[in-house]
Scaffold this motif. Structure first.
Motif, PDB file in Angstrom:
ATOM      1  N   TYR A 276      -3.935 -14.288  15.916  1.00 23.34           N
ATOM      2  CA  TYR A 276      -3.043 -13.719  16.942  1.00 23.34           C
ATOM      3  C   TYR A 276      -2.986 -14.612  18.181  1.00 23.34           C
ATOM      4  O   TYR A 276      -1.907 -14.861  18.723  1.00 23.34           O
ATOM      5  CB  TYR A 276      -3.485 -12.308  17.336  1.00 23.34           C
ATOM      6  CG  TYR A 276      -2.659 -11.767  18.479  1.00 23.34           C
ATOM      7  CD1 TYR A 276      -1.333 -11.395  18.283  1.00 23.34           C
ATOM      8  CD2 TYR A 276      -3.182 -11.696  19.769  1.00 23.34           C
ATOM      9  CE1 TYR A 276      -0.550 -10.947  19.334  1.00 23.34           C
ATOM     10  CE2 TYR A 276      -2.412 -11.246  20.824  1.00 23.34           C
ATOM     11  CZ  TYR A 276      -1.100 -10.877  20.608  1.00 23.34           C
ATOM     12  OH  TYR A 276      -0.323 -10.446  21.652  1.00 23.34           O
ATOM     13  N   GLY A 279      -0.845 -17.450  17.483  1.00 22.28           N
ATOM     14  CA  GLY A 279       0.557 -17.016  17.461  1.00 22.28           C
ATOM     15  C   GLY A 279       1.144 -16.818  18.844  1.00 22.28           C
ATOM     16  O   GLY A 279       2.333 -17.085  19.078  1.00 22.28           O
ATOM     17  N   VAL A 280       0.319 -16.333  19.793  1.00 28.36           N
ATOM     18  CA  VAL A 280       0.786 -16.123  21.168  1.00 28.36           C
ATOM     19  C   VAL A 280       1.275 -17.428  21.766  1.00 28.36           C
ATOM     20  O   VAL A 280       2.348 -17.500  22.374  1.00 28.36           O
ATOM     21  CB  VAL A 280      -0.344 -15.524  22.044  1.00 28.36           C
ATOM     22  CG1 VAL A 280       0.018 -15.600  23.521  1.00 28.36           C
ATOM     23  CG2 VAL A 280      -0.597 -14.075  21.663  1.00 28.36           C
ATOM     24  N   GLN A 282       1.741 -20.452  20.061  1.00 33.63           N
ATOM     25  CA  GLN A 282       2.620 -21.258  19.213  1.00 33.63           C
ATOM     26  C   GLN A 282       3.975 -20.590  18.972  1.00 33.63           C
ATOM     27  O   GLN A 282       5.012 -21.268  18.957  1.00 33.63           O
ATOM     28  CB  GLN A 282       1.930 -21.508  17.863  1.00 33.63           C
ATOM     29  CG  GLN A 282       2.588 -22.566  16.994  1.00 33.63           C
ATOM     30  CD  GLN A 282       2.463 -23.967  17.577  1.00 33.63           C
ATOM     31  OE1 GLN A 282       1.542 -24.235  18.334  1.00 33.63           O
ATOM     32  NE2 GLN A 282       3.401 -24.839  17.264  1.00 33.63           N
ATOM     33  N   TYR A 283       3.969 -19.282  18.799  1.00 31.66           N
ATOM     34  CA  TYR A 283       5.210 -18.583  18.418  1.00 31.66           C
ATOM     35  C   TYR A 283       5.615 -17.478  19.394  1.00 31.66           C
ATOM     36  O   TYR A 283       6.521 -16.700  19.111  1.00 31.66           O
ATOM     37  CB  TYR A 283       5.052 -17.984  17.014  1.00 31.66           C
ATOM     38  CG  TYR A 283       4.703 -19.003  15.964  1.00 31.66           C
ATOM     39  CD1 TYR A 283       5.613 -20.005  15.594  1.00 31.66           C
ATOM     40  CD2 TYR A 283       3.449 -18.980  15.349  1.00 31.66           C
ATOM     41  CE1 TYR A 283       5.276 -20.953  14.629  1.00 31.66           C
ATOM     42  CE2 TYR A 283       3.109 -19.919  14.386  1.00 31.66           C
ATOM     43  CZ  TYR A 283       4.018 -20.906  14.033  1.00 31.66           C
ATOM     44  OH  TYR A 283       3.688 -21.840  13.092  1.00 31.66           O
ATOM     45  N   LYS A 284       4.908 -17.383  20.534  1.00 27.90           N
ATOM     46  CA  LYS A 284       5.202 -16.372  21.556  1.00 27.90           C
ATOM     47  C   LYS A 284       5.128 -14.952  20.998  1.00 27.90           C
ATOM     48  O   LYS A 284       5.967 -14.102  21.274  1.00 27.90           O
ATOM     49  CB  LYS A 284       6.576 -16.625  22.190  1.00 27.90           C
ATOM     50  CG  LYS A 284       6.641 -17.949  22.928  1.00 27.90           C
ATOM     51  CD  LYS A 284       7.944 -18.162  23.644  1.00 27.90           C
ATOM     52  CE  LYS A 284       7.927 -19.480  24.397  1.00 27.90           C
ATOM     53  NZ  LYS A 284       9.203 -19.797  25.027  1.00 27.90           N
ATOM     54  N   TRP A 285       4.102 -14.692  20.201  1.00 26.29           N
ATOM     55  CA  TRP A 285       3.885 -13.347  19.677  1.00 26.29           C
ATOM     56  C   TRP A 285       3.580 -12.381  20.812  1.00 26.29           C
ATOM     57  O   TRP A 285       3.069 -12.774  21.856  1.00 26.29           O
ATOM     58  CB  TRP A 285       2.710 -13.353  18.698  1.00 26.29           C
ATOM     59  CG  TRP A 285       3.043 -13.923  17.352  1.00 26.29           C
ATOM     60  CD1 TRP A 285       4.248 -14.426  16.948  1.00 26.29           C
ATOM     61  CD2 TRP A 285       2.154 -14.065  16.241  1.00 26.29           C
ATOM     62  NE1 TRP A 285       4.164 -14.869  15.655  1.00 26.29           N
ATOM     63  CE2 TRP A 285       2.896 -14.653  15.191  1.00 26.29           C
ATOM     64  CE3 TRP A 285       0.826 -13.742  16.027  1.00 26.29           C
ATOM     65  CZ2 TRP A 285       2.329 -14.930  13.952  1.00 26.29           C
ATOM     66  CZ3 TRP A 285       0.248 -14.017  14.794  1.00 26.29           C
ATOM     67  CH2 TRP A 285       0.998 -14.603  13.771  1.00 26.29           C
ATOM     68  N   ALA A 286       3.869 -11.102  20.581  1.00 28.75           N
ATOM     69  CA  ALA A 286       3.637 -10.076  21.609  1.00 28.75           C
ATOM     70  C   ALA A 286       2.972  -8.852  20.965  1.00 28.75           C
ATOM     71  O   ALA A 286       2.219  -8.973  19.998  1.00 28.75           O
ATOM     72  CB  ALA A 286       4.952  -9.710  22.292  1.00 28.75           C
ATOM     73  N   ASN A 288       4.083  -6.257  19.104  1.00 28.90           N
ATOM     74  CA  ASN A 288       4.393  -5.889  17.722  1.00 28.90           C
ATOM     75  C   ASN A 288       3.605  -6.740  16.728  1.00 28.90           C
ATOM     76  O   ASN A 288       3.109  -6.238  15.711  1.00 28.90           O
ATOM     77  CB  ASN A 288       5.898  -6.019  17.457  1.00 28.90           C
ATOM     78  CG  ASN A 288       6.694  -4.947  18.171  1.00 28.90           C
ATOM     79  OD1 ASN A 288       6.140  -3.946  18.618  1.00 28.90           O
ATOM     80  ND2 ASN A 288       7.994  -5.148  18.308  1.00 28.90           N
ATOM     81  N   GLU A 289       3.501  -8.040  17.032  1.00 29.32           N
ATOM     82  CA  GLU A 289       2.735  -8.927  16.152  1.00 29.32           C
ATOM     83  C   GLU A 289       1.244  -8.579  16.184  1.00 29.32           C
ATOM     84  O   GLU A 289       0.563  -8.653  15.162  1.00 29.32           O
ATOM     85  CB  GLU A 289       2.941 -10.391  16.557  1.00 29.32           C
ATOM     86  CG  GLU A 289       4.303 -10.971  16.202  1.00 29.32           C
ATOM     87  CD  GLU A 289       5.403 -10.588  17.183  1.00 29.32           C
ATOM     88  OE1 GLU A 289       6.578 -10.878  16.902  1.00 29.32           O
ATOM     89  OE2 GLU A 289       5.085  -9.978  18.234  1.00 29.32           O
ATOM     90  N   MET A 290       0.757  -8.159  17.369  1.00 28.89           N
ATOM     91  CA  MET A 290      -0.643  -7.751  17.457  1.00 28.89           C
ATOM     92  C   MET A 290      -0.898  -6.523  16.578  1.00 28.89           C
ATOM     93  O   MET A 290      -1.910  -6.446  15.877  1.00 28.89           O
ATOM     94  CB  MET A 290      -1.037  -7.434  18.902  1.00 28.89           C
ATOM     95  CG  MET A 290      -2.508  -7.078  19.056  1.00 28.89           C
ATOM     96  SD  MET A 290      -2.984  -6.542  20.713  1.00 28.89           S
ATOM     97  CE  MET A 290      -3.157  -8.113  21.520  1.00 28.89           C
ATOM     98  N   ILE A 293      -1.067  -7.628  13.002  1.00 31.06           N
ATOM     99  CA  ILE A 293      -2.339  -8.308  12.713  1.00 31.06           C
ATOM    100  C   ILE A 293      -3.454  -7.295  12.497  1.00 31.06           C
ATOM    101  O   ILE A 293      -4.266  -7.426  11.574  1.00 31.06           O
ATOM    102  CB  ILE A 293      -2.703  -9.287  13.860  1.00 31.06           C
ATOM    103  CG1 ILE A 293      -1.802 -10.521  13.838  1.00 31.06           C
ATOM    104  CG2 ILE A 293      -4.178  -9.694  13.788  1.00 31.06           C
ATOM    105  CD1 ILE A 293      -2.021 -11.457  12.654  1.00 31.06           C
TER     106      ILE A 293
END
Length: 473
Positions: A276, A279-280, A282-286, A288-290, A293
């Motif tokens: 995660y 991803g934050v 590299q891909y700007k996860w927020a 929803n992605e957390m 995961i």
């Protein structure tokens, strides 16, 4: 008969004495609704720049009043729940995932090992946990998800024979000691610097100095409180009931070795969180992605533990059920902002802040910016939300008053971080307190001295920033 009447009256007094978190928030909601009739409605023009909606400076104008009706007050609660849905479901999913992990005994084994290594070394444990969570906070990766770790903090505090306040503090205040500067957080510091047209994460050297000062003061304060109640438990803010919500898992087993399964489960948890974090950046996860995961972590844990699908579902929902109260309070807190926005008085408040700041010198102006953000954050506790509202106003103001833009960013960031730890409009804070069973009034009693220390330190750092003409790099 007379004794029974007196006892009954005392019980009633106790029942009404400490309002529930939801009652406090509803009271604030009603007050804000009344203010929509008293404060003139107004709006700034907004424009989209690089995908971020920003306020256009000097575009404020009054508009037709839109006061909140009785129906609007109750609709705001529903709208707050809907707009906070990603965070609410994240909290429930994390609660479920941790319940699955806990069912393997891995968390208990890790805690027992930690207790064994730090036996009679409470200070070492407080420092270790606080530093770890402060790093997460500085990266901005765990501030919202910190709720999931509160039960662990409380169990650690229980093992040290302290109280729930210490349990919440080493996790929550540890995270916020980092989040108060958030020198590598793309959502708050990154957004503010982008709006202020500063290089991303510039000024990091001075921010790390501020971070270390805030962290040391936080650890010192929590350690002082822990030492005080260890010596005399009656001095606990929570009185005779130091752990109000230790219904389940009051104690972990006295002896439990870390097995191969425990190591695999804990390693899987670390890998999941590591993915995660990657991803934050590299891909700007927020959020929803957390959530996704943590669902993967729960499923992977079940496979490692050879858990049946039915057992996985049962454990997951047992964990989620325990956090429903804390999760829904996030939406309740958001309803206050809904009324502010729908009543069109939020921009009027920002305009009032700008008018107050303009006449001051650069040093005083920086301090006024800081105080204004401390106060404004009580209404809007979202870090990134506050950035897009206040930074477009503060950036040109900083230029007019000869305040370095880095100082303006830091005034916003510390204003946001510091009062987040006391404002009842913060869903994260209220959820943490609800899980721990700590009333907001008792938390305020504990937190106010530390908040004042932070504010004094923050003011000194801002003055130094102005005097050294803190530049972009």
């Amino acid at each position: 008969m007379e004794v029974q009447t007196v006892t009954s009256k005392e019980k009633k007094r106790k029942k009404w004495g400490i309002p529930d978190a939801y009652v406090i928030l509803f009271g604030i909601l009603v007050v804000i609704a009344v203010l929509t009739y008293l404060i003139p409605a107004g709006e700034f023009s907004r424009e989209e720049v690089d995908g971020i909606t920003m306020v256009v400076p000097e575009s404020y104008q009054q508009v037709d009043s839109s006061p909140a009706t009785l129906m609007d007050v109750f609709l705001a609660i529903q709208e707050g729940m809907i707009s906070s849905a990603p965070l609410i479901f994240l909290v429930l999913i994390i609660g479920g995932a941790f319940a699955v992990i806990e069912s393997t005994g891995a968390i208990d084994a890790l805690i027992l090992k930690t207790i064994e290594k730090t036996r009679n070394k409470e200070l070492l444990l407080i420092i270790g946990v606080s530093v770890l969570f402060s790093i997460f906070g500085a990266l901005g990766i765990i501030v919202n998800a910190v709720i999931a770790f509160i039960p662990i903090g409380i169990i650690l505090a229980r093992s040290m024979k302290l109280d729930a306040i210490v349990g919440v503090s080493i996790i929550y205040l540890g995270a916020y000691a980092g989040f108060n500067t958030a020198f590598l957080d793309p959502l708050t510091t990154g957004t503010a610097q982008q709006i202020a047209q500063l290089p991303l994460f510039s000024g990091i050297g001075y921010r790390i100095v501020i971070y270390l000062a805030v962290l040391i003061s936080t650890i010192a304060y929590v350690a002082y409180y822990a030492k005080k109640i260890k010596k005399d438990p009656s001095k606990s803010v929570l009185g005779k009931n130091p752990f109000p919500k230790m219904e389940q898992r009051d104690e972990v087993a006295h002896k439990q070795e870390i097995t191969r399964l425990h190591k695999l489960v804990l390693a899987w948890l670390v890998v999941g969180i590591g993915i995660y974090v990657f991803g934050v950046f590299q891909y700007k996860w927020a959020l929803n992605e957390m959530a996704a995961i943590f669902l993967i972590i729960a499923a992977g844990t079940a496979i490692l533990a050879k858990m049946s699908p039915n057992k996985l579902v049962a454990e997951f929902f047992e964990g989620a059920k325990g956090l429903v109260y804390g999760a829904l309070i996030i939406g309740m807190a958001r309803s206050i902002v809904v009324i502010l926005e729908n009543g069109k008085i939020l921009d009027t408040i920002v305009q009032g802040m700008a008018a107050v700041m303009t006449p001051f010198t650069s040093v005083m102006g920086a301090l006024v910016m800081f105080v204004a953000n401390l106060i404004f954050n009580i209404l809007v506790s979202s870090g990134s939300g506050q950035a897009v509202i206040v930074m477009p106003i503060m950036t040109p103001l900083a230029d007019l008053m000869e305040i370095p833009r880095q100082v303006a960013v830091q005034a916003y960031k510390m204003g946001d971080g510091f009062t987040n730890t006391i404002t009842p409009t913060s869903g994260i804070l209220m959820a943490n307190l609800a899980i721990a069973g700590i009333s907001w009034t008792k938390w305020i009693r504990f937190m106010m001295p530390l908040l004042l220390i932070w504010i004094v330190m923050g003011s000194v750092f801002l003055v130094i920033g102005v005097m050294m003409d803190w530049g972009p790099f």
